[in-house]
Every structure is written in structure tokens, then in C-alpha cells.
Design a protein around this motif. Structure first.
Motif, PDB file in Angstrom:
ATOM      1  N   ILE A   2      71.296  19.983  36.808  1.00  0.00           N
ATOM      2  CA  ILE A   2      70.543  19.232  37.810  1.00  0.00           C
ATOM      3  C   ILE A   2      69.067  19.530  37.581  1.00  0.00           C
ATOM      4  N   GLU A   3      68.317  18.513  37.217  1.00  0.00           N
ATOM      5  CA  GLU A   3      66.917  18.695  36.845  1.00  0.00           C
ATOM      6  C   GLU A   3      65.985  17.959  37.809  1.00  0.00           C
ATOM      7  N   GLY A   4      64.781  18.482  37.945  1.00  0.00           N
ATOM      8  CA  GLY A   4      63.791  17.823  38.785  1.00  0.00           C
ATOM      9  C   GLY A   4      62.662  18.774  39.128  1.00  0.00           C
ATOM     10  N   ASN A   5      61.606  18.224  39.646  1.00  0.00           N
ATOM     11  CA  ASN A   5      60.427  19.011  40.013  1.00  0.00           C
ATOM     12  C   ASN A   5      60.732  19.953  41.172  1.00  0.00           C
ATOM     13  N   SER A  12      63.785  24.976  30.330  1.00  0.00           N
ATOM     14  CA  SER A  12      62.765  26.008  30.141  1.00  0.00           C
ATOM     15  C   SER A  12      61.969  25.754  28.866  1.00  0.00           C
ATOM     16  N   ARG A  13      62.689  25.443  27.799  1.00  0.00           N
ATOM     17  CA  ARG A  13      62.032  25.260  26.501  1.00  0.00           C
ATOM     18  C   ARG A  13      61.217  23.970  26.441  1.00  0.00           C
ATOM     19  N   HIS A  14      61.826  22.849  26.810  1.00  0.00           N
ATOM     20  CA  HIS A  14      61.206  21.548  26.563  1.00  0.00           C
ATOM     21  C   HIS A  14      60.308  21.066  27.699  1.00  0.00           C
ATOM     22  N   CYS A  15      60.400  21.693  28.852  1.00  0.00           N
ATOM     23  CA  CYS A  15      59.580  21.264  29.991  1.00  0.00           C
ATOM     24  C   CYS A  15      58.541  22.327  30.343  1.00  0.00           C
ATOM     25  N   PHE A  16      58.981  23.482  30.816  1.00  0.00           N
ATOM     26  CA  PHE A  16      58.034  24.469  31.330  1.00  0.00           C
ATOM     27  C   PHE A  16      57.271  25.198  30.231  1.00  0.00           C
ATOM     28  N   SER A  69      55.655  16.703  32.221  1.00  0.00           N
ATOM     29  CA  SER A  69      56.489  17.372  31.224  1.00  0.00           C
ATOM     30  C   SER A  69      57.921  16.855  31.265  1.00  0.00           C
ATOM     31  N   TYR A  70      58.446  16.641  32.466  1.00  0.00           N
ATOM     32  CA  TYR A  70      59.789  16.060  32.589  1.00  0.00           C
ATOM     33  C   TYR A  70      59.840  14.666  31.965  1.00  0.00           C
ATOM     34  N   GLU A  71      58.850  13.853  32.283  1.00  0.00           N
ATOM     35  CA  GLU A  71      58.836  12.490  31.760  1.00  0.00           C
ATOM     36  C   GLU A  71      58.753  12.488  30.229  1.00  0.00           C
ATOM     37  N   ASN A  72      57.957  13.381  29.677  1.00  0.00           N
ATOM     38  CA  ASN A  72      57.845  13.479  28.219  1.00  0.00           C
ATOM     39  C   ASN A  72      59.158  13.950  27.600  1.00  0.00           C
ATOM     40  N   TRP A  73      59.782  14.936  28.227  1.00  0.00           N
ATOM     41  CA  TRP A  73      61.047  15.473  27.718  1.00  0.00           C
ATOM     42  C   TRP A  73      62.120  14.382  27.693  1.00  0.00           C
ATOM     43  N   PHE A  74      62.256  13.661  28.792  1.00  0.00           N
ATOM     44  CA  PHE A  74      63.325  12.672  28.892  1.00  0.00           C
ATOM     45  C   PHE A  74      63.040  11.380  28.131  1.00  0.00           C
ATOM     46  N   ASN A 109      54.756  22.708  28.842  1.00  0.00           N
ATOM     47  CA  ASN A 109      53.662  22.529  29.798  1.00  0.00           C
ATOM     48  C   ASN A 109      52.712  23.723  29.764  1.00  0.00           C
ATOM     49  N   ALA A 110      53.285  24.914  29.686  1.00  0.00           N
ATOM     50  CA  ALA A 110      52.460  26.118  29.658  1.00  0.00           C
ATOM     51  C   ALA A 110      51.587  26.172  28.406  1.00  0.00           C
ATOM     52  N   LYS A 111      52.139  25.735  27.287  1.00  0.00           N
ATOM     53  CA  LYS A 111      51.350  25.706  26.046  1.00  0.00           C
ATOM     54  C   LYS A 111      50.219  24.671  26.159  1.00  0.00           C
ATOM     55  N   LYS A 112      50.548  23.506  26.662  1.00  0.00           N
ATOM     56  CA  LYS A 112      49.574  22.422  26.769  1.00  0.00           C
ATOM     57  C   LYS A 112      48.398  22.809  27.646  1.00  0.00           C
ATOM     58  N   HIS A 113      48.668  23.518  28.736  1.00  0.00           N
ATOM     59  CA  HIS A 113      47.612  23.852  29.691  1.00  0.00           C
ATOM     60  C   HIS A 113      47.108  25.291  29.544  1.00  0.00           C
ATOM     61  N   LYS A 114      47.441  25.888  28.388  1.00  0.00           N
ATOM     62  CA  LYS A 114      46.898  27.194  28.004  1.00  0.00           C
ATOM     63  C   LYS A 114      47.302  28.332  28.942  1.00  0.00           C
ATOM     64  N   PHE A 115      48.494  28.206  29.553  1.00  0.00           N
ATOM     65  CA  PHE A 115      49.066  29.346  30.260  1.00  0.00           C
ATOM     66  C   PHE A 115      49.715  30.302  29.268  1.00  0.00           C
TER      67      PHE A 115
END
Length: 229
Positions: A22-25, A109-113, A185-190, A116-122
Motif C-alpha cells: 500500500i503506497e502513498g504520501n 524506499s529505494r525508488h521514492c524516498f 517522487s511517487y509520480e516519477n516512480w510509477f 528524493n533525498a538525493k535530488k534535494h541533497k539530503f
């Protein structure tokens, strides 16, 4: 994938329960969805282990993450990967379980969060590479495959309001901008070409009654075409 590997994977899948993530924000209704399917005797459900994340040998890793994303994302994603891996690959609690439904996945975890963390320099690049290699090794050596993803699709503004209303202490510091990032990130993943399984998208901006009606409508699919009351 070679024929031998395909045969071995098929054999492993045949022996395990039907897996549904079950996935979602944040605030999209994932926990409510999980609870809805807990009534079926052949279904094993797993909510996100938030209490576990709040007490890692006395450390509230979830609270630390939201207080400083750059400082704590690497440690948090390491631990999340471990906790999701345990849920996703552990044997069912009894032999009558034919469906396993859990809140978010190792793949999330891998494809979304992590992305996202890499993209926004977290995450700095060496940290990102470590997490990527950790996932790649897991995917290659363990059966973490999913059979279905149920995506509770929401707009960031709606879930931010819900999040503020439910009042989790750790979430009080989460800005709308972060929810917008997670949504993207979810939209990009899916939208990627090779998801590995079907994605069932449900409009979760609506009231919970409407969402439950959709879950009821798609119960046969969500339970792998073989469910019991």
C-alpha cells in the motif's frame, strides 16, 4: 534474466503469499487501508513500524529525521530498509495466510524516498551510492518481488492538512514543500517503464468512505483473486 533465474524466482513466488504494498504520501490513508483488509482470515497485514523507528536503542530516529533531513536521512533510510525487508520477506504467521499486505515497501524506499533525498541533497553522493548498492544486493539475492501496488494518490495540499490535523509530534515540523517532493517522487516512480508489477491507483483525495468503496470494489484483485471472508 536467464531462464534458470526465472524458474528459481517463479518457484519462490509460488511458495510465498501474494504480496501487496500500500503506497502513498504521508496522510494518504495507508493505515486505514491496511486495517480494512485485516478482517480477512487469510490476510496478514503490517502497518509501518513507526514505534520501532521512534525507539532505536532509545533514539527517536523518526523525530531526528524530521528535525534535520540532511543530518539523519542516511541513518534513517538504512534502518527503514532493514525494517521493511523484515516485513516483506518474513514467513507468514500461520500456514493459512495466502495474502500479505504491508504499508510501503523496500522498493518504495529505494525508488521514492532515496531518490528524493538525493535530488534535494539530503544525501551526499557517497551515501546515495551505499544505499543503492544495499538495495541492489538485496534485490539480487532475496525475493523482494511485489505482486500488486495499491497507490493512494493524493495532492500534497490535502495530505498536509490531514497531517496537521492528526497531530503526530514528529510531523509538526514537516513543511508542505516536503510533501510536494514526495508526491513528485511517487509520480516519477510509477511512470517508469519497468515497475515489476501492476499498480492500482485510487483517488485518495476523497473522503474515507469513497476510498473504502473503491477498496471493496477491487477486493478480488487486491487479494490476489483468492480471498475468503
Amino acid at each position: 534474466m536467464s531462464n534458470v533465474k526465472s524458474i528459481r524466482l517463479a518457484a519462490r513466488v509460488a511458495k510465498r503469499p501474494f504480496r501487496v504494498s500500500i503506497e502513498g504520501n504521508i496522510g494518504s490513508g495507508k493505515s486505514t487501508c491496511i486495517q480494512h483488509f485485516a478482517k480477512y482470515k487469510n490476510v496478514e497485514t503490517h502497518s509501518e513500524p513507526i514505534q520501532e523507528w521512534r525507539n532505536v536503542s532509545g533514539h527517536n530516529l523518526l523525530g531526528l529525521l524530521y528535525s534535520d533531513l540532511k543530518e539523519w536521512t542516511f541513518a534513517f533510510q538504512h534502518y527503514v530498509h532493514l525494517s521493511r525487508l523484515k516485513i516483506q520477506t518474513s514467513p507468514p504467521s500461520n500456514p493459512n495466510i495466502t495474502v500479505k499486505i504491508f504499508e510501503r515497501s523496500v522498493q518504495n524506499s529505494r525508488h521514492c524516498f532515496v531518490e528524493n533525498a538525493k535530488k534535494h541533497k539530503f544525501l551526499r553522493d557517497p551515501q546515495y551510492q551505499v544505499l543503492q548498492n544495499w538495495f541492489d544486493y538485496t534485490e539480487k539475492n532475496l525475493d523482494i518481488s511485489l505482486d500488486l501496488i495499491v497507490y493512494l494518490r493524493t495532492t500534497p495540499e490535502v495530505v498536509w492538512e490531514r497531517m496537521m490535523n492528526r497531530g503526530r509530534k514528529e510531523e509538526s515540523e514537516v513543511p508542505l514543500e516536503y510533501l510536494q517532493q514526495v508526491h513528485e517522487s511517487y509520480e516519477n516512480w510509477f511512470s517508469s517503464r519497468n515497475m515489476g508489477c501492476e499498480v492500482l491507483t485510487i483517488n485518495a483525495d476523497r473522503d474515507i468512505k469513497s476510498v473504502i468503496e473503491d477498496l471493496e470494489r477491487y477486493t478480488y484483485k487486491i487479494l490476489g483473486g483468492n480471498h475468503t471472508n
